[in-house]
Design a protein around this motif. Structure first.
Motif, PDB file in Angstrom:
ATOM      1  N   PHE A  26       0.965  -1.094  -0.035  1.00  0.00           N
ATOM      2  CA  PHE A  26      -0.151  -0.342   0.101  1.00  0.00           C
ATOM      3  C   PHE A  26       0.698   1.778  -0.084  1.00  0.00           C
ATOM      4  N   GLY A  27       2.328   1.163   0.140  1.00  0.00           N
ATOM      5  CA  GLY A  27       2.891   1.765   0.027  1.00  0.00           C
ATOM      6  C   GLY A  27       3.387   2.336   1.398  1.00  0.00           C
ATOM      7  N   THR A  28       2.268   2.435   2.258  1.00  0.00           N
ATOM      8  CA  THR A  28       2.252   2.964   3.760  1.00  0.00           C
ATOM      9  C   THR A  28       2.321   1.620   4.687  1.00  0.00           C
ATOM     10  N   SER A  29       3.027   1.893   5.433  1.00  0.00           N
ATOM     11  CA  SER A  29       2.654   0.510   7.512  1.00  0.00           C
ATOM     12  C   SER A  29       1.679   1.384   8.036  1.00  0.00           C
ATOM     13  N   ASP A  30       1.048   2.477   7.674  1.00  0.00           N
ATOM     14  CA  ASP A  30       0.415   3.061   8.427  1.00  0.00           C
ATOM     15  C   ASP A  30      -1.493   3.821   8.426  1.00  0.00           C
ATOM     16  N   LEU A  31      -2.079   1.694   8.317  1.00  0.00           N
ATOM     17  CA  LEU A  31      -3.223   1.218   8.065  1.00  0.00           C
ATOM     18  C   LEU A  31      -3.789  -0.044   8.895  1.00  0.00           C
ATOM     19  N   LEU A  32      -5.193   0.636   9.213  1.00  0.00           N
ATOM     20  CA  LEU A  32      -5.774  -0.657   9.016  1.00  0.00           C
ATOM     21  C   LEU A  32      -5.576  -2.171   8.524  1.00  0.00           C
ATOM     22  N   SER A  33      -5.340  -2.996   9.024  1.00  0.00           N
ATOM     23  CA  SER A  33      -4.581  -4.172   7.659  1.00  0.00           C
ATOM     24  C   SER A  33      -6.020  -4.839   8.063  1.00  0.00           C
ATOM     25  N   MET A  34      -6.717  -4.964   6.235  1.00  0.00           N
ATOM     26  CA  MET A  34      -7.911  -5.900   6.847  1.00  0.00           C
ATOM     27  C   MET A  34      -8.059  -6.452   4.693  1.00  0.00           C
ATOM     28  N   TRP A  35      -7.114  -6.934   4.085  1.00  0.00           N
ATOM     29  CA  TRP A  35      -6.772  -7.323   3.146  1.00  0.00           C
ATOM     30  C   TRP A  35      -6.733  -9.268   2.861  1.00  0.00           C
ATOM     31  N   VAL A  36      -5.563  -9.564   3.324  1.00  0.00           N
ATOM     32  CA  VAL A  36      -5.271 -10.561   3.502  1.00  0.00           C
ATOM     33  C   VAL A  36      -6.444 -11.914   3.877  1.00  0.00           C
ATOM     34  N   ALA A  37      -6.312 -12.697   3.012  1.00  0.00           N
ATOM     35  CA  ALA A  37      -8.129 -13.695   3.774  1.00  0.00           C
ATOM     36  C   ALA A  37      -7.290 -14.939   4.979  1.00  0.00           C
ATOM     37  N   ASP A  38      -6.871 -14.134   5.739  1.00  0.00           N
ATOM     38  CA  ASP A  38      -6.950 -14.719   6.922  1.00  0.00           C
ATOM     39  C   ASP A  38      -7.073 -14.091   8.182  1.00  0.00           C
ATOM     40  N   MET A  39      -7.493 -14.824   9.567  1.00  0.00           N
ATOM     41  CA  MET A  39      -8.624 -14.063  10.429  1.00  0.00           C
ATOM     42  C   MET A  39      -7.726 -13.870  11.917  1.00  0.00           C
ATOM     43  N   ASP A  40      -7.532 -12.858  12.014  1.00  0.00           N
ATOM     44  CA  ASP A  40      -7.253 -12.062  13.001  1.00  0.00           C
ATOM     45  C   ASP A  40      -7.846 -12.284  14.186  1.00  0.00           C
ATOM     46  N   VAL A  41      -8.347 -13.723  14.509  1.00  0.00           N
ATOM     47  CA  VAL A  41      -8.328 -14.350  15.814  1.00  0.00           C
ATOM     48  C   VAL A  41      -8.188 -15.352  16.294  1.00  0.00           C
ATOM     49  N   ALA A  42      -8.074 -15.763  17.731  1.00  0.00           N
ATOM     50  CA  ALA A  42      -6.700 -16.818  17.471  1.00  0.00           C
ATOM     51  C   ALA A  42      -7.459 -18.545  16.966  1.00  0.00           C
TER      52      ALA A  42
END
Length: 390
Positions: A26-42
């Motif tokens: 995206f050209g920046t790391s200052d993002l809320l990242s919600m793209w790749v299709a894996d989950m941010d749950v345990a």
């Protein structure tokens, strides 16, 4: 709920594809990242415990998959999808995208035409063109309610030319769960025109309340003989890093053609921990996935209500499956690059640009809500603030 999906897990600096290469993408790391299709749950605790137990044995050498691997798959298909599968129909694959690519090589020749239905999962495109096959498009159409439908007249026209049909069931990114009527019609047309169906069903367990997944190969005996199905626990139980999936077909020529490619490339050994995780997930995971699907549905409901109240110019396409939301930004009147820049520079959100999914995707964004609700709330607030400041 027995499981806590609200827990915030910091995945940064863990070699996470979603969170640690945002600057490259995206050209920046200052993002809320919600793209790749894996989950941010345990990952489920019963999977983690099974992996820990295996680590008590201090040798991680070459390991066989036993009958328990196939039995876990057979029982899961029966319980979750009412699909009676036999051991001889199942083959291990090292990921669904590699399996689709190997199937294209095994079941077609350079110059053959292969049909897909955009806007669709973007690796389908190179799975055709990288092997010097030719893409055919049967673009999905939106009805008056915004839901996506198949143009069956165009589908039959294209099937007359096609050798293979790479089918997304349920569909990523538009979130459709195809009905029995639709599946029967697709299958009958493929039989009529002698087209083999490569059915990607990786999201088959991520079905929102009120809908039911139907495996393409379960529709009829004739369609089963025409279909090679790909499934995995990776999306369902957040196991993508273990690169473990499987293919199913009652047709010996189809399944053995794929197996031959796996053998040629020496990819059949697989991942020791992937096999253990699959068995633990399928043998213990029904309660977990039911709770997760209810949680995803609540995230989707929150987005829908938020947009209607605060940002009516943006529409959520009603999801029936997956944790991937398909958002229509076309009313903002932005060109593709303008929208992309707005999302990263102003909203500080890392979504997938719709154009990457092919024709019909321009003006859309794909948002991953396989995450705590607090992340979804933050994303919606950031989007609202950015749009209000246009």
């Amino acid at each position: 709920m027995a499981y806590n999906f609200d827990l915030i897990i910091d995945r940064k600096n863990t070699n996470s594809l979603k969170h640690d290469i945002t600057k490259n993408i995206f050209g920046t790391s200052d993002l809320l990242s919600m793209w790749v299709a894996d989950m941010d749950v345990a990952t489920p605790p019963f999977v983690i415990e099974a992996l820990k137990k295996r680590l008590n044995h201090e040798v991680l050498g070459y390991t066989l998959r036993t009958d328990t691997f196939d039995d876990a798959i057979i029982n899961w298909m029966d319980k979750r999808h009412a699909w009676k599968v036999e051991k001889e129909w199942i083959k291990y694959t090292p990921g669904i995208v590699p399996a689709v690519n190997m199937s294209v090589i095994a079941l077609s020749e350079p110059g053959d035409k292969i049909l897909i239905q955009p806007p669709v999962y973007h690796p389908f495109f190179p799975a055709v063109t990288d092997h010097k096959r030719v893409l055919l498009y049967n673009e999905l159409k939106q009805n008056e309610e915004g839901s996506y439908e198949i143009d069956f007249i165009d589908l039959e026209t294209k099937l007359k030319e096609a050798k293979l049909f790479i089918f997304c069931n349920p569909h990523n990114p538009v979130g459709r769960v195809w009905t029995m009527e639709e599946l029967q019609k697709i299958g009958d047309l493929c039989i009529k025109h002698e087209v083999i169906i490569l059915s990607d069903e990786i999201h088959s367990d991520l079905i929102l309340p009120g809908y039911k997944h139907i495996p393409m190969a379960s529709v009829s005996e004739e369609i089963a003989q025409q279909t090679l199905t790909y499934m995995a626990p990776s999306k369902t139980f957040n196991l993508a890093g273990l690169a473990t999936s499987f293919a199913i077909s009652k047709n010996e020529d189809l399944i053995n053609g794929l197996q031959n490619q796996i053998n040629i490339l020496h990819l059949g050994m697989g991942n020791l921990f992937g096999a253990i995780a699959l068995e633990a997930a399928y043998n213990n995971g029904e309660g977990w996935i039911d709770e997760l699907n209810a949680y995803i549905a609540e995230n989707a409901k929150y987005i829908d209500e938020f947009l209607k109240e605060n940002l009516p110019q943006i529409k959520l396409i009603k999801p029936e499956a997956t944790y991937l939301m398909w958002l229509d930004f076309r009313a903002l009147g932005m060109e593709e690059e303008e929208l992309k820049k707005f999302m990263t520079d102003k909203a500080k959100l890392g979504f997938n640009n719709g154009s990457m999914f092919g024709s019909g995707g321009s003006g859309f964004q794909r948002m991953n809500v396989g995450c705590p609700k607090s992340t979804v709330i933050q994303a919606m607030n950031q989007l609202k603030e950015a749009i209000n400041n246009i």
